[in-house]
Design an enzyme around this catalytic site. Structure first.
Site, PDB file in Angstrom:
ATOM      1  N   GLU A 118       0.908  -1.163   0.113  1.00 34.22           N
ATOM      2  CA  GLU A 118       0.095  -0.148   0.044  1.00 34.22           C
ATOM      3  C   GLU A 118       1.080   1.178   0.068  1.00 34.22           C
ATOM      4  O   GLU A 118       2.010   0.904   0.179  1.00 34.22           O
ATOM      5  CB  GLU A 118      -1.050  -0.027   1.293  1.00 34.22           C
ATOM      6  N   LYS A 120       2.233   4.671   1.807  1.00 30.42           N
ATOM      7  CA  LYS A 120       2.423   5.208   3.112  1.00 30.42           C
ATOM      8  C   LYS A 120       1.779   6.769   2.977  1.00 30.42           C
ATOM      9  O   LYS A 120       2.840   7.676   2.598  1.00 30.42           O
ATOM     10  CB  LYS A 120       3.922   4.995   3.538  1.00 30.42           C
ATOM     11  N   ASP A 122       1.262  10.230   3.847  1.00 31.11           N
ATOM     12  CA  ASP A 122       1.884  11.299   4.520  1.00 31.11           C
ATOM     13  C   ASP A 122       0.923  12.255   5.316  1.00 31.11           C
ATOM     14  O   ASP A 122       0.972  13.379   4.833  1.00 31.11           O
ATOM     15  CB  ASP A 122       2.950  12.008   3.888  1.00 31.11           C
ATOM     16  N   TYR A 229      -6.647   2.167   6.249  1.00 27.74           N
ATOM     17  CA  TYR A 229      -5.774   1.159   5.933  1.00 27.74           C
ATOM     18  C   TYR A 229      -5.702   0.151   6.891  1.00 27.74           C
ATOM     19  O   TYR A 229      -4.920  -0.892   6.730  1.00 27.74           O
ATOM     20  CB  TYR A 229      -4.225   1.860   5.933  1.00 27.74           C
ATOM     21  N   LYS A 319      10.766   3.618   2.940  1.00 28.58           N
ATOM     22  CA  LYS A 319      10.645   5.031   2.813  1.00 28.58           C
ATOM     23  C   LYS A 319      11.371   5.482   1.430  1.00 28.58           C
ATOM     24  O   LYS A 319      12.601   5.119   1.445  1.00 28.58           O
ATOM     25  CB  LYS A 319      11.368   5.732   4.137  1.00 28.58           C
ATOM     26  N   CYS A 416      12.669  45.898  13.896  1.00 31.10           N
ATOM     27  CA  CYS A 416      12.324  45.712  12.495  1.00 31.10           C
ATOM     28  C   CYS A 416      13.389  46.114  11.325  1.00 31.10           C
ATOM     29  O   CYS A 416      13.883  47.319  11.766  1.00 31.10           O
ATOM     30  CB  CYS A 416      11.082  46.800  12.154  1.00 31.10           C
ATOM     31  N   CYS A 419      12.224  49.728   9.729  1.00 33.47           N
ATOM     32  CA  CYS A 419      11.850  50.859  10.499  1.00 33.47           C
ATOM     33  C   CYS A 419      12.468  50.914  11.869  1.00 33.47           C
ATOM     34  O   CYS A 419      12.326  51.822  12.647  1.00 33.47           O
ATOM     35  CB  CYS A 419      10.228  51.186  10.643  1.00 33.47           C
ATOM     36  N   CYS A 434       6.196  43.525  13.667  1.00 32.89           N
ATOM     37  CA  CYS A 434       6.634  44.846  13.708  1.00 32.89           C
ATOM     38  C   CYS A 434       5.433  45.539  14.020  1.00 32.89           C
ATOM     39  O   CYS A 434       4.261  45.627  13.423  1.00 32.89           O
ATOM     40  CB  CYS A 434       7.335  45.314  12.602  1.00 32.89           C
ATOM     41  N   CYS A 440       5.780  51.960   9.444  1.00 34.22           N
ATOM     42  CA  CYS A 440       6.556  51.110   8.805  1.00 34.22           C
ATOM     43  C   CYS A 440       6.210  50.754   7.078  1.00 34.22           C
ATOM     44  O   CYS A 440       5.247  50.464   6.933  1.00 34.22           O
ATOM     45  CB  CYS A 440       6.655  49.784   9.624  1.00 34.22           C
TER      46      CYS A 440
HETATM   47  S1  IVH Z   1      -0.375   0.584   9.125  1.00 32.07           S
HETATM   48  C1  IVH Z   1       1.064  -1.259  12.774  1.00 32.07           C
HETATM   49  N1  IVH Z   1      -0.844   1.456   6.483  1.00 32.07           N
HETATM   50  O1  IVH Z   1       2.438   5.206   9.265  1.00 32.07           O
HETATM   51  C2  IVH Z   1       0.874   0.047  12.065  1.00 32.07           C
HETATM   52  N2  IVH Z   1       0.313   2.898   8.187  1.00 32.07           N
HETATM   53  O2  IVH Z   1       4.894   4.426  11.032  1.00 32.07           O
HETATM   54  C3  IVH Z   1      -0.252  -0.002  11.318  1.00 32.07           C
HETATM   55  N3  IVH Z   1       0.658   5.229   7.440  1.00 32.07           N
HETATM   56  O3  IVH Z   1       0.874   5.837  12.374  1.00 32.07           O
HETATM   57  C4  IVH Z   1      -0.238   1.119  10.470  1.00 32.07           C
HETATM   58  N4  IVH Z   1       0.219   5.012   5.627  1.00 32.07           N
HETATM   59  O4  IVH Z   1      -0.225   6.828  10.288  1.00 32.07           O
HETATM   60  C5  IVH Z   1      -0.370   1.653   7.651  1.00 32.07           C
HETATM   61  N5  IVH Z   1      -0.983   2.217   4.300  1.00 32.07           N
HETATM   62  C6  IVH Z   1      -0.838   2.609   5.638  1.00 32.07           C
HETATM   63  C7  IVH Z   1       0.039   3.803   6.116  1.00 32.07           C
HETATM   64  C8  IVH Z   1       0.160   3.698   7.345  1.00 32.07           C
HETATM   65  C9  IVH Z   1       0.406   5.774   6.437  1.00 32.07           C
HETATM   66  C10 IVH Z   1       1.104   5.626   8.748  1.00 32.07           C
HETATM   67  C11 IVH Z   1       0.284   5.410  10.058  1.00 32.07           C
HETATM   68  C12 IVH Z   1       1.188   5.104  11.206  1.00 32.07           C
HETATM   69  C13 IVH Z   1       2.578   5.395  10.580  1.00 32.07           C
HETATM   70  C14 IVH Z   1       3.497   4.078  10.955  1.00 32.07           C
END
Ligand code: IVH
Length: 675
Positions: A118, A120, A122, A229, A319, A416, A419, A434, A440
């Protein structure tokens, strides 16, 4: 029919409307496949609102009419998670991923394993609890064991269902990520720039900050999104990927296989392909991701692998690398905004990063400079990450000379840079200001530049350089002094000939016709952007009514919370501002809403696109007609478009997009009949 029967019928009608609206909401926000027009949706919503207003005994806080959440929440209640919210251990390359897969397979004694990949997301993690199919609580991660109850804010997020569809378990805890899509984030920052407010650094922090705001109305105005998720307590299926798919049927927004946002594989090759695909493709997503998450799909295998104290053994994240370069800090300069906010900017030795040359990086505020422990001539690491403006993430302290280390620390100025007035920092605010409001130059010029802007008074023939020139020459000190300018004062200025002077003066005269709502925006009251100004002008028909409005009266206006209300009160509490308004009024500016002949609100709340060549009116005429009836003209088609008025030769790309989104296209004749 007895009274009781009557009430029963009304209750059923209300329940039916709610369920129909919940469904349309899901089709619109989660599936992007609306089956009715926005107008029809609004009409159903209005009908429900009216019934609920008439029959308060059927009130339900989870009715579709109850987004955005109403009352501000005071602090947040702490809630203990039933299942701790863990984090994931990170990997950074394919070897580490493969090592993890080997550990998994060993832990399962060589059994076949299906992996799910999946994105991740942000953003910020959220845990949603539903009881009997109704949203009960939204809780932040907190420290993983105890989180904060942010239900009222969560309720404002359109992709989070308030009521689940049939088939959902009676009791459900489901987790996902709340994030801020780029488009809305950029729009918010643009608005902040116009209002002279400091910009937000990135979508993630803004999503997290928004979720913890006291005023749900403000949260509602930020278009947060949420992707689910994890399903926590659902035993009808045997694997994670099946549970996620089910969650989609219950009304949640989930990643789709067809968009390649979720996929499965039994081997490292498939896993790595997913990672490689998204490490490129992520740049085309409408929201930020910072990696990929890989999970063991089968629940029984997850259970056997178990958890460590911090993270599950059955999942890891991969990552993405953020591109980062090392360059030298040349200087730090300080900009003064229209509101007096001081923004430090790092000037860098030009360097290539992510396809562009970076010369400057934002430093946000004094805290950030202190946190980096920034010194003169430092070698700094610059990253572009999810941010729009590159930022300094680290300093290579080894490259610092001993002398610079001792004496070269960057000091945020006390006064500032423009000014020399002593700066102030309000409690709880990150920025220095300021306070020299009327002495100013960049603040005065900034306010006037805002006043003359295209979306404000739209004064032709006057640009920001000329304004600064006028302020420096002592000819103008606030927007009202523009209306006293004389030809003989302007002619001696640099780059001013007779023709440009007369154009400028004509532009100033013409601006007296600009309608009240834009004059209100032009005043530059902090937090009063274009949209808020419109709402204010609608609610208060003249400036006196607004000046004398109480905080309660202001907050009754749609989308106006305490922050905006207090800022308006503060603005008019300043005598100079009231006097300026008086002067502007005496010069003939519009401080009253003019009820134009034929004006209605038949199209209120609708966003309409006009395209093509028309028979009876010209295109400008059609647009005026729409605005006269309360509609909003939008130049581009999106899922927010209510309908399209098309004449001959409608642009083919517009047509295609409209059809794709299933939008209604009406003719000029249809519009006229409607009105
Ligand atoms: S599973 C046991 N799936 O990443 C952890 N987490 O470092 C279960 N996150 O706090 C999380 N995308 O907020 C999972 N597809 C994804 C995710 C995801 C982002 C974040 C989540 C979590 C952090 C974990």
């Amino acid at each position: 029919m007895s009274q009781e029967e009557g009430l029963n019928r009304i209750e059923s009608k209300i329940l039916e409307l709610r369920s129909v609206l919940h469904e349309h909401n899901h089709l619109y926000y989660n599936v992007s496949k609306p089956i009715i027009s926005d107008r029809e949706f609004d009409m159903l919503m209005k009908e429900l609102e009216e019934l609920e207003g008439q029959y308060p005994q059927f009130h339900d806080e989870l009715s579709p009419t109850q987004r955005p959440g109403g009352d501000p929440v005071e602090g947040f209640e702490k809630i203990q998670h039933q299942y701790p919210m863990l984090s994931l251990s990170n990997t950074y390359n394919s070897e580490e991923v493969e090592e993890w897969m080997k550990r998994v397979e060993k832990g399962l004694e060589g059994e076949d394993v299906q992996y799910v990949m999946e994105l991740k997301y942000d953003g910020v993690a959220i845990s949603l609890i539903y009881i009997n199919g109704r949203l009960h609580k939204g809780v932040t991660r907190g420290d993983g064991v105890v989180g904060e109850d942010v239900t009222s804010n969560v309720k404002t997020i359109r992709t989070i269902p308030l009521v689940l569809k049939p088939g959902a378990p009676e009791s459900l805890e489901i987790r996902g990520e709340i994030f801020y899509p780029f488009e809305d984030f950029n729009r918010l920052n643009k608005e902040r720039e116009l209002n002279g407010e400091p910009l937000f650094a990135n979508p993630r922090n803004t999503a997290s900050g928004s979720l913890k705001m006291q005023d749900s109305k403000v949260v509602a105005s930020r278009k947060l999104d949420c992707m689910m998720y994890s399903v926590m307590n659902f035993s009808d299926v045997s694997a994670h990927s099946q549970a996620v798919e089910k969650a989609g049927n219950w009304g949640f927004k989930i990643p789709l296989t067809k968009n390649k946002m979720i996929s499965t594989s039994a081997n490292a090759k498939g896993v790595m392909e997913f990672i490689e695909y998204w490490s490129e493709e992520r740049h085309n997503l409408p929201f930020a991701i910072d990696g990929v998450v890989i999970k063991v799909d089968a629940y029984d295998q997850q259970e056997r692998l178990g958890l460590t104290s911090k993270s599950p053994r059955w999942a890891i994240s991969y990552k993405f690398e953020t591109e980062r370069v090392l360059t030298q800090l040349e200087s730090v300069t300080y900009q003064v905004g229209r509101t007096g906010a001081i923004t430090p900017v790092a000037n860098l030795k030009p360097v290539q990063l992510g396809g562009t040359t970076v010369r400057r990086a934002s430093l946000h505020n004094a805290d950030q400079i202190a946190k980096l422990d920034l010194h003169n001539d430092d070698m700094v690491y610059v990253e572009k990450g999810g941010e729009i403006i590159p930022k300094i993430v680290d300093v290579d302290k080894d490259k610092r000379t001993a002398t610079l280390d001792m004496f070269g620390q960057i000091q945020f100025p006390d006064s500032c840079p423009e000014c020399s007035t002593k700066l102030v920092r309000e409690e709880g605010e990150a920025a220095h200001y300021c306070p020299n409001y009327d002495g100013c130059t960049p603040q005065i010029a900034g306010r006037i530049i805002h006043f003359i802007g295209r979306k404000s008074m739209n004064i032709d023939g006057l640009g920001s350089e000329t304004v600064t020139q006028l302020v420096e020459a002592g000819l103008v000190s606030d927007p009202s002094s523009l209306y006293e300018l004389q030809e003989d004062q302007l002619l001696p200025l640099e780059r001013m000939a007779e023709k440009s002077v007369s154009k400028l003066l004509q532009g100033i005269v013409d601006s007296k016709k600009v309608p009240f709502e834009r004059v209100l925006f032009a005043l530059g009251i902090r937090y009063v952007g274009e949209t808020v100004a419109k709402k204010l002008a609608k609610a208060f028909s003249n400036i006196e009514a607004l000046i004398h409005a109480t905080q309660e009266e202001l907050e009754e206006v749609d989308e106006i919370g305490s922050r905006i209300a207090l800022s308006i009160i503060e603005f008019f509490n300043i005598e100079d501002n009231r006097l300026m308004v008086e002067r502007l009024k005496s010069f003939g500016l519009q401080f009253e809403k003019i009820e134009e002949e034929g004006a209605t609100d038949k199209l209120a709340g609708l966003s309409i696109v006009v395209s093509g060549v028309f028979q009876i009116h010209d295109r400008t005429g059609i647009k005026k007609l729409i605005e006269l009836n309360g509609g909003k003209i939008s130049s581009s088609i999106s899922k927010k478009t209510s309908f399209i008025v098309a004449g001959d030769k409608m642009g083919p790309s517009k047509k295609e997009k409209a059809e794709k989104l299933g939008l209604e296209i009406i003719s000029e004749q249809d519009l006229l009949e409607m009105l």
